[in-house]
Every structure is written in structure tokens, then in C-alpha cells.
Design an enzyme around this catalytic site. Structure first.
Site, PDB file in Angstrom:
ATOM      1  N   ASP A 164       0.260   0.548   1.498  1.00 17.14           N
ATOM      2  CA  ASP A 164      -0.944   0.776   0.713  1.00 17.14           C
ATOM      3  C   ASP A 164      -2.145   0.292   1.531  1.00 17.14           C
ATOM      4  O   ASP A 164      -1.999  -0.503   2.470  1.00 17.14           O
ATOM      5  CB  ASP A 164      -0.833   0.013  -0.608  1.00 17.14           C
ATOM      6  CG  ASP A 164      -1.982   0.290  -1.541  1.00 17.14           C
ATOM      7  OD1 ASP A 164      -2.508   1.423  -1.526  1.00 17.14           O
ATOM      8  OD2 ASP A 164      -2.371  -0.621  -2.283  1.00 17.14           O
TER       9      ASP A 164
ATOM     10  N   ASP B 188      -6.005  -0.275   0.095  1.00 11.81           N
ATOM     11  CA  ASP B 188      -6.894  -1.181  -0.630  1.00 11.81           C
ATOM     12  C   ASP B 188      -6.118  -2.391  -1.134  1.00 11.81           C
ATOM     13  O   ASP B 188      -5.138  -2.250  -1.869  1.00 11.81           O
ATOM     14  CB  ASP B 188      -7.558  -0.460  -1.809  1.00 11.81           C
ATOM     15  CG  ASP B 188      -8.522   0.623  -1.354  1.00 11.81           C
ATOM     16  OD1 ASP B 188      -9.542   0.275  -0.751  1.00 11.81           O
ATOM     17  OD2 ASP B 188      -8.244   1.812  -1.598  1.00 11.81           O
TER      18      ASP B 188
END
Length: 409
Positions: free
Chosen positions: A7, A9
């Protein structure tokens, strides 16, 4: 692991700033021959933008490695609508989502002409206006299909948690009463695309949200690692329906020789070792047996206990976390964090909603666990009167508090 699904953010960066050690970790793993798919629920930008950001931070990046929830939305549209090409949509979102909708053969429409579109597609829109909400609401109420790129309520940034796409989706759900089709994590579309880019699997999924990254990995049968640099706090981890396979303080922990113990409730045979851990940590161990049902241990390999923590009831829906100890060779290596999370998990399952503790010299550690120091004047009397605080702790001890989320919500 040779394949990683990462991922962005809250894992690699927070807003415009890289999270310390994340990009260096990616570079080191690349140099070791590992492969990456960067999977983000952020639908606002094109893959080229995210790849350029990775490159600028020193992690290296190619658009072919990036999978966004906008791309997953395109896959969902092709799956949910047999005759999707040629349909019309009103898009609430950034250029990445608009491009993905077009790539699926759907024509974005703007203004009042969008009141009669086939679908309303919603993602993160930093230029959100009341006018966009008005058109989207009226179109959905007239029968347009409601599609969400993702439902993440927040987006990690340097200043804290900003409103995410899920906040916009929730507003439209409130005004229409319609539940959307969802494309992003934890739905399967985004990891299916990542799997294609990695030429198969499994891969280690590294993310900062239990509700998206970890659950998506579980659904695919892939291992997961939760990093505590983004959205999920230790309190939310305690109340989560599932746990990841590993918990990391930050992404750079992937390069560290850390224990990844199994956290479980303590049993009778564990108690002598628990007492030893407490004694080595300078804590009282005289009544270990009395709270055996409220004690957890972190087991690193068969019969090797490296950490422990416990809780006591201290009022209605109030828990006192206590007896946190880690074996000397494993201190500073996440074992203590895992033990605290395990004790909070037991407390949450017993209906506890607030957790307190008292500490003389571990305030920094418990702050990293999500506790905050509070003035004794606001601490419930039932907590201050608990023997562990009233008899065993000096008045100089800091009292700290953490709120446990409701597991049923």
C-alpha cells in the site's frame, strides 16, 4: 518473500513526505531481486503520478507496478455491466478515476446533463462541491447505479487523517439510501490485478488498514503485515475481527531480524515463565495466578515465551492494563506492542471500552501503543483505587488512557 504488494498512503508516504525508512527498504528489496506491486485505494491520480512520486523519493517506480482503486473500478464496471461500453456516468473523483471510467468504455457526463446517466462513480475528490453532491444524489435517486472506488473514510497525511473517498460515499448513502458497489480493497478486484502484474502469487501484502489491506489478503489466502504508521491504531487492532500475520512498527522492520510471535491467552503451564518475565522487568509477580484468565503471552516458537501483558476490571467498561514485560533479548522488537494489543483484545471481548495504566518509566513505549497521559483528576476513582495503582505505584507514576473501539460497529 520475493513478491510484495505494498500500500502507499500510510505505508510508503504520508501526504507528500516519505515515511522514514520506507523507500530505503523498497530499494534494498529491489536490489535483492524482489518484485513489487504498489496497490492503493487512492483513485484520484493515474499510475504514472504515483510511480513518479515513488521515483522522486528514491524507491524506484514504474507505472506498470502501480494498481489503483480507479483501475479496480474499471474492472468492476466490466464485471457488473454486461453491456458497459457506451454507457454514461457522472464521476465524482480525480483524473485517475475519470480515465479509468473512459478506459472501460463509459462516457463521463457533467452538469445537469448527468442527471440521467447510467451510473454514478465516486472516489476521492479534493475539489468536491455541493453541486457535485446535488447531481450525484439526484442521478442515483433517478436510478443510476452507485459505484464507489473505495470506502476508506480517511486518508493519512502529515497533518493527520484527512477525509477519504468513504466520507463522500457516506454522504451520498445518507442522501439516497443506496449502498454502492465497491471496487477497492477489501474487494478482490485490486489484488487480482496485482496478481497479474506479479505473474502469480502469493505475495506479502503490506498495509496500514485492517479493514482493507489485511482483509483483502485473507480473502485471497495471502499473508499480510500491518504497519503502524498509518490509519490503524493499536486500539483498532485490538478490536479488529482478524489479525495480520505480522505487525510492524514501520516498513523498514521488513529488513530487521524481529520475532513474529503468536499471541495467545496464557494457560497454567505458562505462569512460571510469566512470573519470571515480570521479575526480570522489575514488576511484582505475586498474584499472577489470580489473573491467568486475563493474561496473554507472546510465543516465539514452541514453548518460548518472550512477552506478556494482562488486564484487570477497574469499573464498568473500564480496564486496567498491567504486568507488561518482555524478555531482555526481545525488547524494542515489537513483542511488547503485540502483548499489549493482545491484552486489549481480551479486554475488548469482555466489553471494556476504556483502558488505563500507570507507568513510572515506560511512558514513551505506551505512547507508541496509542495511550495518552491524562491528569489524575479526570481518572475514574475506581481506577485510582485499584491495588496495582494505589499500593504498587508511586504517586509520581504517569496515568495513561486509551479508548477501545466498539467491536460490534
Amino acid at each position: 518473500f520475493r513478491r510484495f504488494v505494498v500500500d502507499l498512503d500510510g505505508v510508503v508516504w504520508s501526504g507528500t513526505s516519505p515515511i522514514p525508512g520506507s523507500c530505503e527498504t523498497i530499494r534494498a528489496l529491489r536490489d535483492a531481486g524482489c518484485r513489487f506491486a504498489f496497490v492503493t485505494n487512492n483513485s484520484s491520480e493515474r499510475p504514472e503520478v504515483f510511480a513518479a512520486k515513488l521515483e522522486s523519493m528514491g524507491a524506484g517506480g514504474d507505472p506498470s507496478e502501480v494498481v489503483t482503486s480507479a483501475m479496480a473500478t474499471g474492472k468492476l464496471l466490466e464485471t457488473a455491466f454486461e453491456d458497459v461500453r457506451g454507457r454514461t456516468a457522472f464521476v465524482v473523483g480525480g483524473p485517475g478515476l475519470v480515465e479509468a471510467v473512459r478506459a472501460a468504455g463509459v462516457h463521463p457526463i457533467e452538469g445537469d446533463a448527468a442527471l440521467d446517466v447510467s451510473m454514478v462513480v465516486v472516489g476521492l475528490d479534493v475539489g468536491l462541491t455541493y453541486e457535485k453532491l446535488r447531481i450525484a444524489t439526484l442521478a442515483i435517486r433517478r436510478g443510476a447505479r452507485f459505484v464507489a472506488a473505495n470506502v476508506d473514510p480517511t486518508l493519512p497525511a502529515e497533518e493527520g487523517q484527512r477525509p477519504g473517498a468513504g466520507a463522500i460515499v457516506a454522504a451520498l448513502q445518507a442522501t439516497t439510501g443506496v449502498t454502492p458497489l465497491v471496487a477497492g480493497k477489501p474487494e478482490p478486484y485490486i489484488l487480482q490485478i496485482a496478481q497479474e502484474k506479479l505473474d502469480g502469487g502469493p505475495a506479502l501484502v503490506v498495509g496500514d488498514r485492517i479493514s482493507t489491506d489485511v482483509i483483502a489478503a485473507k480473502a485471497l489466502g495471502w499473508p499480510s503485515a500491518l504497519v503502524l504508521t498509518g490509519a490503524t491504531t493499536l486500539a483498532e487492532l485490538a478490536a479488529a475481527p482478524v489479525w495480520p500475520d505480522a505487525i510492524l512498527r514501520r516498513m523498514s522492520d521488513l529488513l530487521e531480524d524481529l520475532p513474529h510471535p503468536r499471541v495467545r491467552p496464557a494457560s497454567g503451564p505458562d505462569l512460571p515463565v510469566v512470573a519470571t518475565l515480570l521479575h526480570e522487568g522489575g514488576l511484582q509477580a505475586g498474584n499472577v495466578r489470580e489473573r491467568s484468565g486475563r493474561t496473554v503471552v507472546a510465543e516465539n516458537g514452541r514453548d518460548t515465551l518472550i512477552a506478556t501483558a494482562a488486564w484487570d476490571p477497574a469499573g464498568e467498561s473500564v480496564a486496567l492494563v498491567r504486568s507488561v514485560a518482555v524478555s531482555p533479548g526481545c525488547r524494542g522488537k515489537t513483542a511488547g506492542i503485540l502483548a499489549v494489543a493482545g491484552a486489549l483484545r481480551l479486554a475488548a471481548r469482555a466489553g471494556m471500552r476504556e483502558a488505563y495504566l500507570a507507568t513510572v518509566d515506560a511512558e514513551g513505549f505506551f505512547t507508541r501503543c496509542g495511550f495518552a497521559t491524562v491528569d489524575r483528576d479526570v481518572v475514574p476513582e475506581s481506577v485510582l483505587a485499584h491495588p496495582q495503582i494505589s499500593r504498587e505505584c508511586p504517586t509520581s507514576a504517569a496515568v495513561m488512557k486509551l479508548t477501545i473501539p466498539d467491536m460490534s460497529s
